[in-house]
Enzyme design. Structure first.
Site, PDB file in Angstrom:
ATOM      1  N   LEU C  80       0.832  -1.202   0.000  1.00 15.63           N
ATOM      2  CA  LEU C  80       0.000   0.000   0.000  1.00 15.63           C
ATOM      3  C   LEU C  80       0.872   1.260   0.000  1.00 15.63           C
ATOM      4  CD1 LEU C  80      -3.063   0.164   2.380  1.00 15.63           C
ATOM      5  CD2 LEU C  80      -2.223   1.997   0.935  1.00 15.63           C
ATOM      6  N   GLU C  82       1.563   4.440  -2.900  1.00 14.02           N
ATOM      7  CA  GLU C  82       1.346   4.907  -4.270  1.00 14.02           C
ATOM      8  C   GLU C  82       2.635   5.334  -4.959  1.00 14.02           C
ATOM      9  OE1 GLU C  82      -0.409   5.737  -1.626  1.00 14.02           O
ATOM     10  OE2 GLU C  82      -2.367   4.827  -2.028  1.00 14.02           O
ATOM     11  N   PHE C 108      -5.843   9.641  -3.765  1.00 15.14           N
ATOM     12  CA  PHE C 108      -4.771   8.767  -3.300  1.00 15.14           C
ATOM     13  C   PHE C 108      -3.657   8.652  -4.346  1.00 15.14           C
ATOM     14  CE2 PHE C 108      -8.578   6.832  -0.986  1.00 15.14           C
ATOM     15  CZ  PHE C 108      -8.517   7.831  -0.029  1.00 15.14           C
ATOM     16  N   HIS C 151     -12.552  11.150  -1.767  1.00 10.86           N
ATOM     17  CA  HIS C 151     -13.003  10.141  -2.729  1.00 10.86           C
ATOM     18  C   HIS C 151     -13.690  10.750  -3.948  1.00 10.86           C
ATOM     19  CE1 HIS C 151     -12.310   7.657   0.839  1.00 10.86           C
ATOM     20  NE2 HIS C 151     -12.248   6.615   0.040  1.00 10.86           N
TER      21      HIS C 151
END
Ligand SMILES: Cc1ncc(C[n+]2csc(CCOP(=O)(O)OP(=O)(O)O)c2C)c(N)n1
Ligand SMILES: Cc1ncc(C[n+]2csc(CCOP(=O)(O)OP(=O)(O)O)c2C)c(N)n1
Ligand SMILES: [Mg+2]
Ligand SMILES: [Mg+2]
Lengths: 351, 380, 351, 380
Positions: C80, C82, C108, C151
């Site tokens: 996890l 990026e 993200f 989001h």
């Protein structure tokens, strides 16, 4: 912007300095240093942190002497990690400090983007005002210093596209002091863009009688003229002033607006000028496509359409990664390119 | 749930968390308490004299290269030079442990490693002279571009090594980073990916005591940088970074391990940056002469030369030959660098994309017109 | 863009599938999955990696079934991180693979900005073409799905301001397939923006007879009209089509241009339309200030000034951080706001 | 340099690198080989019965809270809920070890910890119901906003703790992160800053076995996540995350250490996410029933209840009382959440900056006009 000035007034400097109000030559780097020094002396909540800002005084010497005067707890050499620097500064601001963070170069601020976008710009909004983040991110930016790759980026478009940040950039020694004081005094996060190639620009200035702290968000007309308006900021201000001087020979009286603050944007000053002149050129070093000039040109057009004799033109860096030192002069918008753009402002229509 | 429902409540011992077991035994991952050394120990006997002499010759050449490049900055022929004087043992060993098919991932300070690997000494300076950013074809030499944003080259090395393994190629990547660079998030992410993927990659941290002005004590509180390895599940090795055979041996073992599918290794080489950060830096602002002097006593060229001469593996003639070769290299480099680089402005636009966009074509056209007008203006 | 199509032609799918050229309802998510699947079957160099893309098939199920069909080495659940995902993808591309990276959500992707800006966008240029990076970064973007903070960001302005990247976004099921195939086939890095709220939009489409791979860089006129041009992309395309339908009642025939590619920008198609209609509104979800609309409006004005009856207007998200789900409908540009803008296009001048 | 110049060359032993010495002794930084446990061991005797009963009551309440919040998602009253069912021991202990002046830095999964710390159970769900992002004043409760971008809250905790120490305040920050979050660069940078600054901060990793669908084995190859501590020079502790007294004790020791200036600690609590990642996730796609069943056997509520009843520290009445209190809390929560939230559209603009910019004022005006027109349209 009352918040922007709330803390800068009042208070006296902690250390007594002989008042000497005579102006003498000072560089922008010195004025910036002085702004931090005075803010630190007035307010113990102001802390400076970053890579090499302490013992060395920063690679551009902008924080020179601060660690010595205020101790390493107030001016701190951090570990080498930009997200960590900005992230811990967020935590410090959450506890009531006023951190001033130095990013060593424009391109080295990128690792801190997540903290900047997801937290710095949003903490006030997220907490409905309960947790403002009064912090300043100082970013030396722009080219023209012969820097190798990653040392000459103009990254202002990224900051402008991030609501919740103020984005400020000085072009004069006086503004460097006034705007940085205002930025540190602001209760909002400010990205403070320092034009690297103006660090050693000089003008007569007295650290003892600095201009009143500028409120953030006001552009200034640096030179008046009736033919057309050059709209610019930071490193391109001297270029535009030089172009305006040269333009007199061609019979153009160019007005030069120094934006000083990209966010908030001073529509009033800009549009007042363009309405007067009817023609405008936006000048900056950043790439043209997706750069600040698009926003600026679009909003001028929206607001001044019927006053425009010609489309607002842009003179900007090419749409390329910043080139190597040996080619940068071809990339940077210079006086000739500005004058070429002015020449394309459809003067025939008038004659 | 009530007491009645619980069988044998009084004597109950909870089950341990079912999933927990150590993934690896931590003990073998921990570095030795002292940096590994060869010079001055019996371990020298295990080295082939040719290798030792080769190491020596390259160190001498490397020292000369650093001096010459620094001199070129003073003459305005280089925009900047981050010298590896004092770190030549790391640079040389890093290059020499590689097979031809392996890849080197250098940082801005590792020009010398690229040169020892075979890159043309002038081409290696392309970036630093202010010319285009990479003066060589990375694929031809299997040397990634000299990387400036700290630690960002490490995930590249991991990805490349992983890709090679997926393709079934016998390729190991060696990635170089500084002590300061270990603080960056990319260091962490790269090492973690490498360990999870068991990628054939070796990380060499040249701990030269400083990140520009910031000493190691402000960079980390870890027992050593090599101790970071255990948190990724890879072995950490600590080596005297001025002891060329020691660095060569430790890196060689790590490369061999990676090559046989044993996964990544983190090597910390303890060394010292004798020169300032770059020619533009003033090291007197943050460190004293005594520290530098102490390290000069432990100079990589000198300690290897002493050992070899002491053992009769190198004589005056050998030393002179190495010095002469180094001098010749420096002369050739001076000559190459004294020629002005020829850059074509049109190249600004040609490699941004595989094919220039219509907008870039128009901008190239604009620049050509401007330059033509200039020439015209000049001739008039 | 010859590079963009060089690899997409030729080759047959590795797994035999029953040809069935009948179009039936498919979602955009399915078309995207199919594009990756077909590319992976044709070219063993194509690898998919990201968080949860393997066993789970991605949180939006866009990579569903790929790990099963091609194995975990071809479709890989990464740790996890990026920056690590994109950074290792850079290394994979350096070795000749064609990685397709999934960022789980727009916000993200920010930790990966340094890798994107400093390496992905510049590796070809830096190496004078010796080391192109044929990689795709898939980013689900935009709001309207009731997502909590982080989001629903529209981050296209950041990508547009970064020379060296292609920036592409589909608005239809067909384009989702065609553009993603073209992106994977491109020898340049492509940021592939997937409008989250269109993932489940359906249209009749046959996976066995997909449209020819679209070259990247071509806008398309989705609806013709002579009154004014709506210029838009991604999630706002359906909004504009609906607005155009509603506008007929007011007597306006609106042309709708779907940009599909923000970089390269298709000046030709856009300007041809605006020259025909003389009026234009740019519509997107991203914030107005510093968003893509400024660039688009500015370049249209530069190129079509004398054809414009009114300034190019912008309908965009407000200049605020993306709001919480309970307020997002106030933020998102909807049909009414588009029609309001059209109404402000100075029709009086004509009558 | 020639052979002649070198004194006693044959017997020469190189000086060791002058600067090298381990900064800290690595041995005490290493975690125990097994997660620390209290339940089922004699260590239980060292705990005050009141604390054990309090832990039990909070676990029961916490379990009920998770169930109620999940139910609210089904009724459309919550946009999303990441349940901490199975992790209540971590949540409860993390809240209870804090002094009032301390700070909690929770992630999106740690609503329960915030509630146990004293936050109103409905206010804690503000973000998750789709309302404004933080439904409480972080300064009032000393609870940072529930953080969604993984690991980004960790540097905040370090900075806040550091600031408090600079101000001379006796404040410790406790920051929560998941196993997946440890892979992010921000985790690394935060722990390194904390150790270098010796900041009074404690990091609690709730290793619940998964990051959405990705199991620990794809996340790390480390012996344990607690082993990462050694690479920063801070102690790592491993604890059974379902054993509430054990978590309480280990965290308490770390808090005390931080408070007395001993610097940060990394604690890994080994636990399990019993529910899916959120209500929107389908856990059957990536894990089997047997694994879940094994962990249900080691349920934090059940193992504490067994121990306490077995020892006669808790009777049926006590269990019933805890259940009733939990039920009452759930009823109040339902009631609160069934009331519609009232959001003012104008608030979109008021807190972006200390004072809205002229542009935002204009946009607010535009929205007000649109809404007024809508109302007018509706009334007509
Ligand atoms: C991401 C990033 N941040 C900052 C810099 C500026 N910078 C260049 S070198 C350097 C110090 C690096 O120290 P270290 O990693 O120890 O390597 P050394 O220079 O000692 O070889 C810094 C801060 C950079 N290049 N990249
Ligand atoms: C920077 C970032 N990347 C991706 C995500 C999307 N995401 C949300 S939760 C999650 C998994 C987190 O796993 P872990 O850290 O173990 O915490 P847990 O959910 O198990 O409590 C992911 C990938 C995110 N929130 N932030
Ligand atoms: Mg160093
Ligand atoms: Mg987890």
């Amino acid at each position: 912007m009352s918040g922007a000035t709330s803390r800068a007034t009042g208070g006296t400097t902690a250390t007594a300095v002989k008042p000497d109000r005579a102006a003498r030559p000072a560089t922008m780097a010195q004025a910036l240093q002085r702004a931090m020094r005075d803010a630190m002396a007035e307010d113990p909540a102001v802390h400076v942190l970053g890579e090499d800002v302490g013992t060395l005084g920063g690679v551009f010497r902008v924080t020179d002497g601060l660690a010595k005067e205020f101790g390493e707890d107030r001016c701190t050499d951090t570990p080498l990690a930009e997200a960590g620097i900005l992230g811990t500064a967020v935590g410090m601001a959450m506890y009531g400090l006023r951190p001033v963070v130095e990013m060593q170069f424009d391109a080295f601020a990128y690792p801190a983007f997540e903290q900047l976008i997801s937290h710095v710009s949003r903490m006030r909004n997220r907490t409905r005002g309960a947790m403002p983040l009064p912090l300043v991110v100082r970013v030396p930016y722009g080219g023209g210093i012969g820097g190798v790759e990653h040392h000459s980026d103009s990254s202002e478009a990224y900051y402008m596209a991030t609501p919740g940040l103020h984005v400020v950039t000085p072009a004069t020694v006086e503004d460097a002091y006034g705007l940085l004081r205002a930025a540190i005094a602001s209760d909002d996060p400010v990205v403070f863009l320092e034009p690297k190639r103006l660090y050693w620009s000089k003008s007569d200035w007295s650290p003892e009688a600095p201009a009143a702290v500028e409120p953030i968000g006001r552009a200034v007309v640096r030179r008046t003229g009736r033919s057309a308006t050059l709209i610019t900021y930071g490193p391109s201000v001297p270029v535009c002033l030089e172009a305006a001087e040269a333009a007199r020979a061609e019979g153009w009286e160019l007005e030069v607006v120094d934006l000083r603050s990209l966010v908030p944007f001073d529509d009033e000053t800009v549009c007042a000028s363009v309405r007067r002149t009817g023609r405008a050129v936006v000048v900056h070093e950043s790439t043209g496509f997706g750069g600040p000039g698009g926003e600026i040109a679009a909003r001028i057009t929206e607001q001044c359409f019927h006053h425009l004799e010609a489309p607002v033109l842009r003179v900007a860096g090419f749409d390329i990664p910043y080139p190597p030192p040996m080619l940068e002069r071809h990339h940077l918008p210079g006086v000739d390119r500005v004058l070429d753009a002015v020449a394309r402002l459809q003067w025939e229509a008038e004659n | 749930m009530t007491v009645q429902e619980l069988p044998g409540a009084a004597s109950y011992r909870p089950t341990p968390p079912p999933a927990w077991k150590p993934r690896t035994d931590p003990a073998p991952l921990l570095p030795d308490p002292e940096p590994y050394r060869v010079l001055g120990t019996g371990a020298v006997d295990g080295f082939a004299p040719e290798l030792l002499r080769r190491l020596h010759a390259e160190l001498v050449r490397g020292r000369r290269y650093n001096a010459q490049a620094t001199a070129l900055t003073k003459q305005g022929r280089l925009a900047v030079y981050p010298s590896s004087t004092g770190q030549e043992a790391c640079q040389v060993a890093a290059a020499l442990v590689l097979e031809e098919r392996d890849w080197l991932f250098p940082s801005y300070r590792d020009t010398l490693a690229a040169v020892v690997r075979g890159l043309d000494p002038a081409a290696a300076l392309t970036l630093l002279r202010g010319d285009w950013h990479t003066g060589y074809d990375p694929r031809e030499h299997r040397i990634a571009p000299l990387c400036t944003p700290l630690a960002t080259q490490l995930p590249h090395a991991v990805g490349l090594a992983h890709a090679a393994r997926l393709k079934g190629d016998d390729v190991v990547a060696l990635a170089l980073v500084g002590d300061g660079g270990t603080s960056e998030g990319d260091f962490h992410e790269a090492l973690n990916f490498a360990a999870v993927w068991q990628a054939p990659v070796v990380f060499l941290v040249q701990n030269n005591g400083f990140a520009i002005s910031v000493p190691l004590a402000k960079q980390t509180a870890a027992p050593s940088l090599a101790h970071k390895a255990v948190g990724y599940g890879m072995p950490g090795r600590l080596v005297d970074g001025n002891d060329a055979p020691a660095v060569h041996q430790v890196l060689g073992e790590a490369m061999a391990r990676a090559r046989r599918g044993g996964g990544p290794t983190l090597v910390e080489a303890v060394t010292y940056r004798i020169d300032a950060h770059t020619n533009a830096d003033d090291a007197t602002r943050y460190r004293g002469d005594t520290e530098v002097a102490a390290w000069r006593d432990h100079d990589p060229v000198r300690i290897l030369e002493r050992e070899l001469t002491g053992r009769g593996l190198l004589d005056e003639a050998g030393i002179r030959a190495a010095a002469e070769e180094a001098e010749a290299m420096a002369a050739r480099l001076r000559e190459r660098m004294n020629a002005d680089a020829v850059l074509v402005p049109d190249d600004l636009f040609t490699q941004v994309y595989a094919e220039p966009t219509p907008q870039l074509r128009a901008q190239a056209e604009q620049l050509r017109a401007e330059l033509a007008a200039e020439v015209e203006g000049d001739t008039r």
